[in-house]
Write a protein that holds these residues in place. Structure first.
Motif, mmCIF file in Angstrom:
data_model
loop_
_atom_site.group_PDB
_atom_site.id
_atom_site.type_symbol
_atom_site.label_atom_id
_atom_site.label_comp_id
_atom_site.label_asym_id
_atom_site.label_seq_id
_atom_site.Cartn_x
_atom_site.Cartn_y
_atom_site.Cartn_z
ATOM 1 N N THR A 41 19.862 3.561 37.172
ATOM 2 C CA THR A 41 19.315 2.217 37.378
ATOM 3 C C THR A 41 18.859 1.625 36.052
ATOM 4 O O THR A 41 18.171 2.279 35.265
ATOM 5 C CB THR A 41 18.132 2.269 38.354
ATOM 6 N N LYS A 42 19.254 0.404 35.808
ATOM 7 C CA LYS A 42 18.893 -0.257 34.561
ATOM 8 C C LYS A 42 17.422 -0.656 34.569
ATOM 9 O O LYS A 42 16.890 -1.110 35.578
ATOM 10 C CB LYS A 42 19.760 -1.502 34.357
ATOM 11 N N SER A 43 16.785 -0.463 33.430
ATOM 12 C CA SER A 43 15.376 -0.826 33.314
ATOM 13 C C SER A 43 15.208 -2.338 33.377
ATOM 14 O O SER A 43 16.032 -3.102 32.868
ATOM 15 C CB SER A 43 14.802 -0.299 31.998
ATOM 16 N N LYS A 44 14.126 -2.777 34.012
ATOM 17 C CA LYS A 44 13.828 -4.206 34.126
ATOM 18 C C LYS A 44 12.880 -4.667 33.022
ATOM 19 O O LYS A 44 12.117 -5.618 33.196
ATOM 20 C CB LYS A 44 13.227 -4.502 35.494
ATOM 21 N N ARG A 60 20.637 13.081 44.534
ATOM 22 C CA ARG A 60 21.749 12.261 44.041
ATOM 23 C C ARG A 60 22.570 13.052 43.039
ATOM 24 O O ARG A 60 22.122 14.065 42.494
ATOM 25 C CB ARG A 60 21.234 10.982 43.387
ATOM 26 N N MET A 99 11.031 6.469 34.895
ATOM 27 C CA MET A 99 12.465 6.526 35.165
ATOM 28 C C MET A 99 13.027 7.906 34.836
ATOM 29 O O MET A 99 13.931 8.400 35.521
ATOM 30 C CB MET A 99 13.187 5.446 34.354
#
Length: 206
Positions: free
Chosen positions: A63-66, A56, A41
């Motif tokens: 993005t949130k970590s899963k 970007r 990430m």
């Protein structure tokens, strides 16, 4: 007990040192790959927001970590009752079993043998067949079976208690009860017994 400072004595699976809960294979794989996932990430953020091309914006949401942790094993399930009341609770069988063990160690009237004699799960296994399909019952089938066992008569005979059968609908009695007024199962059982035996002499529901 597991000594967290003795590396050689560590078990093969991950254990929460505060609760003693063993991690599932899914949670364990996620935690063991947390460092690699974080590095991926990080590289993705640098290559997209800090590179020359800058795909970007630097201020775009990250993005949130899963990553899955022990909290995912204690996730609560929200259930909506027929009355509209929403109840949130745990239905994980492992959590139920652990709480039952603690209860057996705290109360004299509860032991491990009685706990292990009961099924653990959010749904009673008696409601299902062996293949997992739901059991279904029909009250009208019982009435038809009784009709097949008797012969029709032109007039009813004199009342004879020895030849009279009372059929009590237990679920109808339960639905007549206001469960919110009672705090324990013992109080509910006493009320159910009172209504159950009273229904022999009266068809009213209190």
């Amino acid at each position: 007990m597991t000594d967290p400072f003795d590396i050689d004595a560590h078990p093969p699976c991950l254990i929460n040192i505060s609760t003693g809960m063993h991690a599932t294979s899914e949670v364990q794989d996620s935690l063991l790959s947390a460092v690699n996932e974080g590095e991926n990430m990080y590289r993705k953020f640098v290559n997209s927001a800090l590179s020359v091309d800058q795909i970007r914006s630097f201020y775009s949401p990250i993005t949130k970590s899963k990553l899955k942790t022990f909290e995912h094993m204690n996730a609560k399930t929200t259930l909506k009752c027929k009355s509209g009341e929403i109840i949130t609770g745990h239905i994980n069988p492992e959590i139920v079993f652990r709480r039952a063990q603690v209860l057996a160690n705290r109360r004299d009237d509860v032991n491990i043998d009685s706990i292990l004699s009961l099924p653990f799960g959010p749904i009673p296994v008696s409601l299902l067949h062996e293949d997992g399909t739901m059991r279904k019952s029909c009250k009208s089938d019982l009435v038809k079976q009784f009709e097949n066992e008797v012969s029709p008569v032109l007039s009813l005979p004199d009342f004879d208690p020895s030849l009279t059968t009372y059929i009590r609908d237990g679920m109808a009695i339960v639905q007549c009860m206001d469960a919110k007024k009672h705090k324990t199962c013992s109080c509910l059982l006493q009320l159910f017994s009172k209504l159950f035996y009273k229904s022999t002499h009266s068809s009213r529901c209190f």
